[in-house]
Design an enzyme around this catalytic site. Structure first.
Site, PDB file in Angstrom:
ATOM      1  CG  HIS A   1      -4.839  -1.987   2.707  1.00 35.90           C
ATOM      2  ND1 HIS A   1      -5.718  -1.728   2.991  1.00 35.90           N
ATOM      3  CD2 HIS A   1      -3.956  -2.370   3.338  1.00 35.90           C
ATOM      4  CE1 HIS A   1      -5.473  -1.337   4.471  1.00 35.90           C
ATOM      5  NE2 HIS A   1      -3.896  -1.776   4.224  1.00 35.90           N
TER       6      HIS A   1
ATOM      7  CG  ASP B   1      -8.430  -2.662   1.999  1.00 35.65           C
ATOM      8  OD1 ASP B   1      -8.531  -3.169   2.162  1.00 35.65           O
ATOM      9  OD2 ASP B   1      -8.685  -2.289   2.731  1.00 35.65           O
TER      10      ASP B   1
ATOM     11  CB  SER C   1      -3.993  -2.952   7.580  1.00 33.22           C
ATOM     12  OG  SER C   1      -4.030  -1.156   7.704  1.00 33.22           O
TER      13      SER C   1
HETATM   14  N1  ARG Z   1      -5.266   4.348   4.236  1.00 35.93           N
HETATM   15  C1  ARG Z   1      -4.629   2.810   4.445  1.00 35.93           C
HETATM   16  C2  ARG Z   1      -3.328   2.692   4.836  1.00 35.93           C
HETATM   17  O1  ARG Z   1      -2.244   3.128   5.798  1.00 35.93           O
HETATM   18  C3  ARG Z   1      -5.175   2.104   3.620  1.00 35.93           C
HETATM   19  C4  ARG Z   1      -4.220   2.563   2.153  1.00 35.93           C
HETATM   20  C5  ARG Z   1      -4.761   1.916   1.038  1.00 35.93           C
HETATM   21  N2  ARG Z   1      -5.425   2.731   0.240  1.00 35.93           N
HETATM   22  C6  ARG Z   1      -5.251   3.354  -0.829  1.00 35.93           C
HETATM   23  N3  ARG Z   1      -6.037   3.563  -1.404  1.00 35.93           N
HETATM   24  N4  ARG Z   1      -4.298   4.294  -0.750  1.00 35.93           N
HETATM   25  O2  ARG Z   1      -3.259   1.368   4.875  1.00 35.93           O
HETATM   26  N1  ASP Z   2      -4.146   1.695   6.547  1.00 37.96           N
HETATM   27  C1  ASP Z   2      -3.328   1.235   7.606  1.00 37.96           C
HETATM   28  C2  ASP Z   2      -2.851   0.211   7.305  1.00 37.96           C
HETATM   29  O1  ASP Z   2      -2.629  -0.450   6.445  1.00 37.96           O
HETATM   30  C3  ASP Z   2      -4.128   1.189   8.839  1.00 37.96           C
HETATM   31  C4  ASP Z   2      -3.802   2.662  10.086  1.00 37.96           C
HETATM   32  O2  ASP Z   2      -3.152   3.901   9.294  1.00 37.96           O
HETATM   33  O3  ASP Z   2      -4.902   3.064  10.077  1.00 37.96           O
HETATM   34  O4  ASP Z   2      -1.762  -0.273   8.326  1.00 37.96           O
END
Ligand code: ARG
Ligand code: ASP
Length: 698
Positions: free
Chosen positions: A84, A221, A633
């Site tokens: 991502h 990921d 991330s």
């Molecule tokens: N929750 C993670 C973060 O805040 C991954 C976000 C990307 N993935 C998604 N399915 N939207 O960045």
């Molecule tokens: N998914 C988040 C990021 O992209 C990480 C988190 O918020 O724990 O940085």
């Protein structure tokens, strides 16, 4: 104090008192925590983590782009980060013929690695406490504006001096603890970065939004890049003559595996936290702001999803928008719930009573009350602010009208192309539904005195949001593709009367004149008081450890592999495997439709294994207690020996209040097990040459 306790305990041969896993520590000050890290299993020294004199782990960690972390894993500049985080780069190289998002991408030779102009990676050269230099001669009671200007000027000088010391350097002076301290951060920025590999999205995004912020998780990921440098290993613009960057340090990869209880260390760039705010500030976030923003996004998501359900084409068209809307939406739910579950408002208020006692008759007396009364003044402005962002700004036709008028006046040649691209993805039907839902809620929830005059005029004129919407879409030339594409600069005068343009411009001037200035003025005052409150909290001490709030600078968060109990009767074990990927696999559900090659591989492995387990035990993700946030991330997950065991990519939603308050029972970060990366690169990417450049230890 804690250190003395630990040292004494060690001397007496008593097991040292273990500190909580909470915290995002400054690497240059990690000496203060190293005893606790050792007590928890870490085997290296503070110098191994951060050193300016010799290569240290920090030299293998980088800021990837503007908001993720990455790590170097080979002597030839190979970088790992999340799928991502690399998504934009993978997407920009994708086309109908080469759909790297769908099929994955593997450069089979150096010449096939794809340049990513605009993408940079930044290595921290050094960080330095410059508080004394920045605040020299500035008295504690100096007027705020003067203090700010002195800080700004001196920071500028420090930055200039730091950057002059080498090519490719950037620097900044960042406030820590609300400006009670200032640190200089100097980075070396490389700008020839190439895409080397990415799994298909059905692996890299496996589980999609359904599994986002969730456990059990089975997302692969990751994506792989390489840094290129000039002949002297220095940063350079893209050039065919550039060569792979030779890092000062790279991570070795451990395939020994993770077990519950194992020490874990996340080295990365957490973006933003607010651990030291008052109970009133937490109440506002947890009880008003989060629920309100969730409700606004519920409306939007409901509409987007109903369109996505209509056809495969619409699903693809809107999936990235839905993902963006859903990400913070789910995070806020965990945050709000976590704040209530932990009774953080009450806990903070109780702490504030103790603080008031401590502060009595000192210069800290009354600081919380002053902060809170400013917060209460600011809250309605904040409310209006997120209604502007989450509702008003989401009416696409209005945003399009505003941007077209800007383009027509500045660069009319571009207008036709931008109109065509807008209509390539626009649905008036959906936009109208958004208008009805969001403006109705605006009407209902925004207090009268905060509604812009323009809004009231429209409501008086049309009598209802529905009638207003009819006129808005019927009368705007921007809603008619043929007319909109043919608009010329000479039309500007009439366009400024267009209902879609007026909507955008009237709301935006309300926001810029009536909402934002007061909001920001109060923010400034609150921040100043918060600086005092922060200092007071640190002076008062108690059983709390004070790490500076995250600000996208390099931090150490250490903890251990551990599952959690999300609810009564349920315990989540901390390791997931390929067996779980196969259990979720479903060709009819987009988020769970794995590549056929993986299905075949797995089936074959079962056939060949008399025990019938096959590849079922291949590890995929794991949970740990590290304190992380957005920006972490892609961060390396490091074991007790300093070797790479995973790549951090998410947290569980039940623990997302960790940006405000950390709960050891619920706060878990989610990492990709590095062995899944190796498995995917080898078995699906057949890119063994990449594995030959990394160093594997057991
Ligand atoms: N929750 C993670 C973060 O805040 C991954 C976000 C990307 N993935 C998604 N399915 N939207 O960045
Ligand atoms: N998914 C988040 C990021 O992209 C990480 C988190 O918020 O724990 O940085």
């Amino acid at each position: 104090m804690k250190r003395i306790v630990i040292v004494t305990a060690l001397l007496l041969g008593i097991a040292p008192l273990l500190l909580a896993d909470e915290g995002m520590w400054l690497p240059s000050l990690i000496r203060g925590r190293i005893a606790d890290m050792h007590a928890k299993g870490f085997k290296l020294t503070a110098e191994d983590i951060y050193s300016v004199n010799q290569a240290s782990l920090k030299d293998a960690v980088l800021l990837f782009g503007g908001g993720c972390t990455g790590e170097v894993v080979s002597p030839e500049g190979l970088v790992l980060t999340n799928h991502h985080c690399g998504y934009y780069q993978i997407a920009r190289h994708s086309s109908v013929e080469h759909d790297y998002l769908k099929d994955g991408f593997w450069a089979m030779a150096r010449g096939e690695e794809l340049p990513c102009p605009g993408l940079t990676v930044s290595f921290l050269e050094r960080m330095e406490d410059v508080t004394a230099a920045v605040l020299q001669g500035v008295a504690g009671d100096a007027p705020a504006a003067w203090r700010d200007s002195v800080v700004l000027a001196r920071s500028g000088d420090l930055v200039k001096a730091a950057c002059a010391r080498g090519a490719g350097l950037t620097a900044s002076v960042e406030p820590l603890y609300y400006g009670n301290q200032y640190f200089l951060f100097v980075y070396k920025v490389y700008r020839d970065i190439r895409l080397v590999g990415a799994p298909p999205s059905s692996i890299g995004k496996f589980g999609g939004d359904t599994d986002n912020w969730m456990w059990p998780r089975h997302t692969g990921d990751f994506s792989i890049f390489r840094i290129y440098a000039d002949a002297s290993n220095e940063p350079a613009d893209y050039s065919v003559t550039n060569v792979p960057y030779v890092p000062r340090r790279f991570f070795k990869i451990s395939t020994a595996g993770v077990r519950e209880g194992d020490f874990t260390f996340i080295y990365g760039n957490p973006g933003s936290t607010q651990e030291y705010i008052t109970g009133e500030a937490v109440r506002w976030i947890g009880e008003v702001a989060d629920p309100e923003r969730i409700a606004l996004r519920d409306l939007r998501l409901g509409i987007i999803k109903s369109y996505m359900a209509r056809s495969q084409e619409l699903r693809i068209r809107y999936s990235s928008r839905a993902a963006t809307v859903a990400n913070a939406w789910k995070k806020w739910q965990g945050e709000s719930l976590g704040i209530r579950r932990m009774k953080t408002v009450a806990a903070k208020k109780a702490y504030e009573v103790r603080f008031a006692k401590w502060a009595s008759a000192s210069s800290y007396e009354g600081v919380v009350e002053r902060i809170d009364s400013l917060l209460r003044l600011q809250e309605p402005y904040d409310f209006a602010r997120f209604y502007y962002q989450e509702a008003v700004s989401q009416i696409e036709l209005a945003s399009f009208a505003a941007s077209q008028v800007k383009i027509l006046s500045e660069d009319p040649e571009r207008a036709e192309a931008s109109a065509r691209s807008f209509f390539g993805q626009y649905s008036e039907e959906m936009d109208r539904e958004m208008f009805l839902a969001l403006m109705d809620r605006f009407n209902e929830c925004v207090p009268e005195e905060f509604k812009p005059a323009y809004f009231k005029e429209q409501m008086d004129r049309y009598g209802s949001v529905a009638a207003w919407a009819d006129a808005f879409f019927a009368e705007s030339v921007f809603a008619d593709p043929e007319q909109a594409v043919a608009l010329k600069k000479r039309d500007l005068k009439t366009l400024r009367e267009d209902p879609a343009f007026r909507f955008a411009s009237a709301f935006s001037s309300w926001y810029r004149k009536e909402v934002l200035p007061e909001y920001q003025r109060l923010s400034g005052e609150i921040k100043l008081l918060q600086r005092d409150y922060m200092r007071g909290q640190m002076m008062m001490g108690g059983d709390r450890d004070f790490y500076p709030d995250a600000n996208l600078t390099l931090r150490v968060a250490y903890g251990h592999v551990e599952g959690y109990s999300p609810s009564d009767g349920v315990y989540y074990t901390p390791v997931s495997t390929l067996k779980g990927v196969i259990e979720k696999d479903n060709p009819d559900i987009f988020d769970y439709d794995i590549p056929q090659s993986l299905r075949d591989l797995y089936a074959k492995s079962l056939q060949e294994d008399p025990a019938g387990v096959g590849m079922g035990t291949v590890p995929v993700c794991f949970l740990a207690t590290n304190h992380t946030t957005g920006g972490n991330s892609g961060s390396p997950v490091i074991n007790a020996d300093g070797d790479l065991i995973g790549i951090n990519f998410d947290r569980v939603w039940e623990g997302t209040m960790s940006d405000i308050v950390y709960d050891p029972d619920y706060c878990r970060n989610i990492s990709l097990d590095i062995r899944y990366l190796l498995f995917v690169v080898r078995e699906l990417g057949h890119a063994d040459h990449l594995l030959n450049e990394i160093t594997i230890v057991n």
